[in-house]
Design a protein around this motif. Structure first.
Motif, mmCIF file in Angstrom:
data_model
loop_
_atom_site.group_PDB
_atom_site.id
_atom_site.type_symbol
_atom_site.label_atom_id
_atom_site.label_comp_id
_atom_site.label_asym_id
_atom_site.label_seq_id
_atom_site.Cartn_x
_atom_site.Cartn_y
_atom_site.Cartn_z
ATOM 1 N N ARG A 1 18.928 22.326 1.476
ATOM 2 C CA ARG A 1 18.699 22.411 3.049
ATOM 3 C C ARG A 1 17.787 23.489 3.397
ATOM 4 N N ARG A 2 17.195 23.222 4.657
ATOM 5 C CA ARG A 2 16.329 24.166 5.076
ATOM 6 C C ARG A 2 16.863 25.332 5.862
ATOM 7 N N ASP A 3 16.381 26.321 6.260
ATOM 8 C CA ASP A 3 17.046 27.215 6.792
ATOM 9 C C ASP A 3 17.655 27.085 7.967
ATOM 10 N N ALA B 1 17.858 -1.891 5.754
ATOM 11 C CA ALA B 1 16.443 -1.752 5.803
ATOM 12 C C ALA B 1 15.812 -1.387 4.492
ATOM 13 N N THR B 2 14.879 -2.384 4.056
ATOM 14 C CA THR B 2 14.332 -2.339 2.675
ATOM 15 C C THR B 2 12.949 -1.336 2.587
ATOM 16 N N ALA B 3 12.241 -1.267 3.753
ATOM 17 C CA ALA B 3 11.122 -0.342 3.967
ATOM 18 C C ALA B 3 10.867 0.069 5.391
ATOM 19 N N GLY B 4 10.783 1.240 5.521
ATOM 20 C CA GLY B 4 10.296 1.930 6.689
ATOM 21 C C GLY B 4 8.846 2.311 6.338
ATOM 22 N N LEU B 5 8.031 1.934 7.196
ATOM 23 C CA LEU B 5 6.531 2.280 6.854
ATOM 24 C C LEU B 5 5.719 2.822 8.147
ATOM 25 N N VAL B 6 4.905 3.718 7.934
ATOM 26 C CA VAL B 6 3.963 4.238 8.885
ATOM 27 C C VAL B 6 2.460 4.135 8.330
ATOM 28 N N HIS C 1 -1.647 7.628 10.572
ATOM 29 C CA HIS C 1 -0.545 7.963 11.649
ATOM 30 C C HIS C 1 0.363 8.741 11.070
ATOM 31 N N GLN C 2 0.507 9.033 9.903
ATOM 32 C CA GLN C 2 1.740 9.636 9.449
ATOM 33 C C GLN C 2 1.571 11.280 9.727
ATOM 34 N N GLY C 3 2.855 11.661 10.119
ATOM 35 C CA GLY C 3 2.946 13.280 10.470
ATOM 36 C C GLY C 3 2.924 13.345 12.039
ATOM 37 N N ARG C 4 3.188 12.009 12.640
ATOM 38 C CA ARG C 4 3.010 12.060 14.358
ATOM 39 C C ARG C 4 4.431 11.909 14.702
ATOM 40 N N GLY C 5 5.470 11.929 13.880
ATOM 41 C CA GLY C 5 6.711 11.519 14.331
ATOM 42 C C GLY C 5 7.270 9.866 14.569
ATOM 43 N N ILE C 6 6.335 9.207 13.869
ATOM 44 C CA ILE C 6 6.460 7.724 14.233
ATOM 45 C C ILE C 6 7.580 7.138 13.406
ATOM 46 N N SER C 7 8.004 7.811 12.323
ATOM 47 C CA SER C 7 9.026 7.202 11.432
ATOM 48 C C SER C 7 10.334 6.887 12.257
ATOM 49 N N ARG C 8 10.457 8.106 13.399
ATOM 50 C CA ARG C 8 11.686 7.959 14.144
ATOM 51 C C ARG C 8 11.704 6.601 14.994
ATOM 52 N N GLU D 1 19.062 11.649 9.219
ATOM 53 C CA GLU D 1 19.999 12.651 9.683
ATOM 54 C C GLU D 1 19.890 12.941 10.999
ATOM 55 N N ARG D 2 18.678 13.386 11.596
ATOM 56 C CA ARG D 2 18.283 13.712 13.094
ATOM 57 C C ARG D 2 19.109 12.599 13.989
ATOM 58 N N LEU D 3 18.939 11.226 13.474
ATOM 59 C CA LEU D 3 19.426 9.927 14.115
ATOM 60 C C LEU D 3 20.863 9.901 13.922
ATOM 61 N N LYS E 1 1.114 -1.235 -0.062
ATOM 62 C CA LYS E 1 -0.072 -0.007 -0.024
ATOM 63 C C LYS E 1 0.998 1.183 0.101
ATOM 64 N N SER E 2 2.033 1.217 0.734
ATOM 65 C CA SER E 2 2.800 2.331 0.826
ATOM 66 C C SER E 2 3.652 2.964 -0.190
ATOM 67 N N PHE E 3 3.711 2.087 -1.413
ATOM 68 C CA PHE E 3 4.734 2.536 -2.542
ATOM 69 C C PHE E 3 3.840 2.271 -3.921
ATOM 70 N N PRO E 4 4.372 2.943 -5.031
ATOM 71 C CA PRO E 4 3.683 2.868 -6.144
ATOM 72 C C PRO E 4 3.913 1.288 -6.700
ATOM 73 N N VAL F 1 17.453 4.930 0.917
ATOM 74 C CA VAL F 1 16.503 5.443 1.430
ATOM 75 C C VAL F 1 15.888 5.977 0.127
ATOM 76 N N ARG F 2 14.452 5.995 0.169
ATOM 77 C CA ARG F 2 13.679 6.682 -1.113
ATOM 78 C C ARG F 2 13.272 7.790 -0.604
ATOM 79 N N PRO F 3 13.778 8.930 -0.735
ATOM 80 C CA PRO F 3 13.375 10.121 -0.132
ATOM 81 C C PRO F 3 11.902 10.374 -0.411
ATOM 82 N N ASN F 4 11.133 10.849 0.671
ATOM 83 C CA ASN F 4 9.776 10.857 0.297
ATOM 84 C C ASN F 4 9.232 11.907 -0.288
ATOM 85 N N HIS F 5 9.891 13.081 -0.358
ATOM 86 C CA HIS F 5 9.482 14.180 -1.205
ATOM 87 C C HIS F 5 10.056 14.378 -2.587
ATOM 88 N N LYS F 6 10.884 13.467 -2.914
ATOM 89 C CA LYS F 6 11.629 13.511 -4.196
ATOM 90 C C LYS F 6 10.645 13.559 -5.195
HETATM 91 C C1 LIG Z 1 8.293 8.067 4.985
HETATM 92 C C2 LIG Z 1 7.545 7.773 6.012
HETATM 93 C C3 LIG Z 1 7.959 6.650 6.725
HETATM 94 C C4 LIG Z 1 7.652 8.992 7.008
HETATM 95 O O1 LIG Z 1 6.741 8.956 8.158
HETATM 96 P P1 LIG Z 1 5.705 9.986 8.872
HETATM 97 O O2 LIG Z 1 4.862 9.563 9.763
HETATM 98 O O3 LIG Z 1 4.990 10.566 7.471
HETATM 99 O O4 LIG Z 1 6.793 11.177 9.298
HETATM 100 P P2 LIG Z 1 7.037 11.783 10.733
HETATM 101 O O5 LIG Z 1 5.831 12.219 11.158
HETATM 102 O O6 LIG Z 1 7.631 10.701 11.358
HETATM 103 O O7 LIG Z 1 8.025 12.987 10.313
HETATM 104 C C5 LIG Z 1 9.217 12.959 9.892
HETATM 105 C C6 LIG Z 1 9.643 14.414 9.234
HETATM 106 O O8 LIG Z 1 8.992 14.441 8.169
HETATM 107 C C7 LIG Z 1 8.083 15.813 8.391
HETATM 108 N N1 LIG Z 1 7.006 15.647 7.994
HETATM 109 C C8 LIG Z 1 5.973 14.654 8.020
HETATM 110 N N2 LIG Z 1 4.720 14.936 7.260
HETATM 111 C C9 LIG Z 1 5.179 16.039 6.517
HETATM 112 C C10 LIG Z 1 4.532 16.681 5.471
HETATM 113 N N3 LIG Z 1 3.343 16.443 4.968
HETATM 114 N N4 LIG Z 1 5.009 17.742 4.775
HETATM 115 C C11 LIG Z 1 6.125 18.074 5.250
HETATM 116 N N5 LIG Z 1 7.057 17.518 6.097
HETATM 117 C C12 LIG Z 1 6.310 16.425 6.593
HETATM 118 C C13 LIG Z 1 8.031 15.841 9.956
HETATM 119 O O9 LIG Z 1 7.950 17.350 10.162
HETATM 120 C C14 LIG Z 1 9.581 15.484 10.376
HETATM 121 O O10 LIG Z 1 10.508 16.304 10.194
HETATM 122 P P3 LIG Z 1 11.022 17.170 11.254
HETATM 123 O O11 LIG Z 1 11.335 16.292 12.541
HETATM 124 O O12 LIG Z 1 12.350 17.717 10.562
HETATM 125 O O13 LIG Z 1 10.236 18.071 11.801
HETATM 126 C C15 LIG Z 1 5.971 7.669 5.776
HETATM 127 O O14 LIG Z 1 5.592 8.672 5.377
HETATM 128 C C16 LIG Z 1 5.760 6.458 4.955
HETATM 129 O O15 LIG Z 1 5.514 5.214 5.688
HETATM 130 N N6 LIG Z 1 5.713 6.580 3.635
HETATM 131 C C17 LIG Z 1 5.444 5.439 2.823
HETATM 132 C C18 LIG Z 1 6.378 4.505 2.520
HETATM 133 C C19 LIG Z 1 7.608 5.166 2.356
HETATM 134 O O16 LIG Z 1 7.945 6.172 1.586
HETATM 135 N N7 LIG Z 1 8.913 4.971 3.216
HETATM 136 C C20 LIG Z 1 10.139 5.596 3.017
HETATM 137 C C21 LIG Z 1 10.890 4.842 2.120
HETATM 138 S S1 LIG Z 1 11.375 3.008 2.571
#
Ligand SMILES: CC(C)(COP(=O)(O)OP(=O)(O)OC[C@H]1O[C@@H](n2cnc3c(N)ncnc32)[C@H](O)[C@@H]1OP(=O)(O)O)[C@@H](O)C(=O)NCCC(=O)NCCS
Length: 246
Positions: A161-163, A103-108, A112-119, A176-178, A29-32, A141-146
């Protein structure tokens, strides 16, 4: 498994085999969908890999609810950039005496996304790595906003990089934070050749001219050749390394 965070409980598929199908479902469900195609389809290795490595697949629970998970595979790595697998097929086929966790997949789960669970997902991976005496967690890593900037080369995107000085991409920034470091761009993480018709089905688009196309969920453009009846998608990812405390 002892809890890696006070918020969540972590269970591996070895402890609870019924989790395997749930982790697999969340992954799909999480990937195209096109990412699990390839030639031969990555999906085939993926399923057998999950079953071969039960202690390395896990889910995160908040109370009774599954909120995330991770798919990882043990890997032999000599510590050099050259020895890192060049694509997912190589990772899923890896043999040898493992000394790191990959790691081949990190999943939220989406709601529940946006709650910091990925950490916490990454912390659970590091914990599993340390339990098996692996010195590193390496991640393609598959950068999620690329996917919002598919025309930009990955090398250029990684300079953003951000400000506050932290990396622009949220998922790379979480690593990076970890204190993970970027090793190198994995320029051919997934290579997916298919007929034009298959690509039309997967993307819901039409391709009636040769050229490059931006496709939903793609980190890079799809290259279409009508004369060859072929579309080729080559996805770049980014190798990162977390050192693991033993
Ligand atoms: C990638 C993924 C694991 C991130 O988990 P998440 O719950 O969405 O992200 P988190 O709440 O833990 O936040 C992580 C960072 O992303 C930021 N973030 C979360 N949602 C965001 C959004 N919609 N827009 C911008 N930044 C966002 C958070 O602010 C945080 O950054 P910060 O600590 O510097 O503020 C999740 O989106 C996911 O499962 N995606 C589908 C599968 C995937 O792409 N996995 C990664 C490749 S293996």
């Amino acid at each position: 498994m002892p809890n890696v965070s006070s918020r969540f409980t972590v269970h591996t598929a070895e402890e609870k085999p019924e989790l395997l199908s749930k982790i697999n479902e969340l992954t799909l469900k999480s990937f195209p969908a096109f990412l699990f195609q390839g030639d031969p389809p990555t999906r085939d290795y993926w399923d057998s890999m999950l079953e071969r490595h039960l202690p390395f697949q896990f889910a995160l629970f908040e109370g009774e609810e599954m909120v995330g998970g991770g798919v990882t595979v043990p890997l032999e790595w000599d510590g050099t950039l050259e020895d890192l697998p060049e694509n997912f097929e190589r990772i899923l086929h890896a043999r040898g005496t493992p000394n790191v966790l990959c790691a081949t997949a990190g999943l939220v789960v989406e709601k529940h996304q946006g709650r910091g669970i990925s950490r916490d997902v990454l912390l659970a991976m590091k914990h599993i790595a340390s339990q098996h005496d692996f010195s590193s967690l390496v991640v393609p890593v598959r950068p999620n906003h690329k996917q919002r900037y598919p025309l930009l080369p990955m090398e250029e995107y990684l300079k953003w990089r951000r400000d506050d000085g932290l990396l622009f991409d949220p998922w790379i920034r979480t690593h990076e934070r970890l204190e993970a470091t970027i090793l190198k761009v994995m320029s051919t993480a997934s290579i997916i050749p298919a007929t034009v018709k298959q690509w039309e089905e997967w993307t819901g688009m039409r391709f009636m001219s040769d050229g490059q196309y931006v496709i939903p969920g793609g980190l890079a453009p799809l290259e279409i050749s009508l004369s060859k009846d072929e579309g080729v998608y080559i996805e770049p990812n980014v190798w990162m390394e977390h050192k693991v405390d033993l």
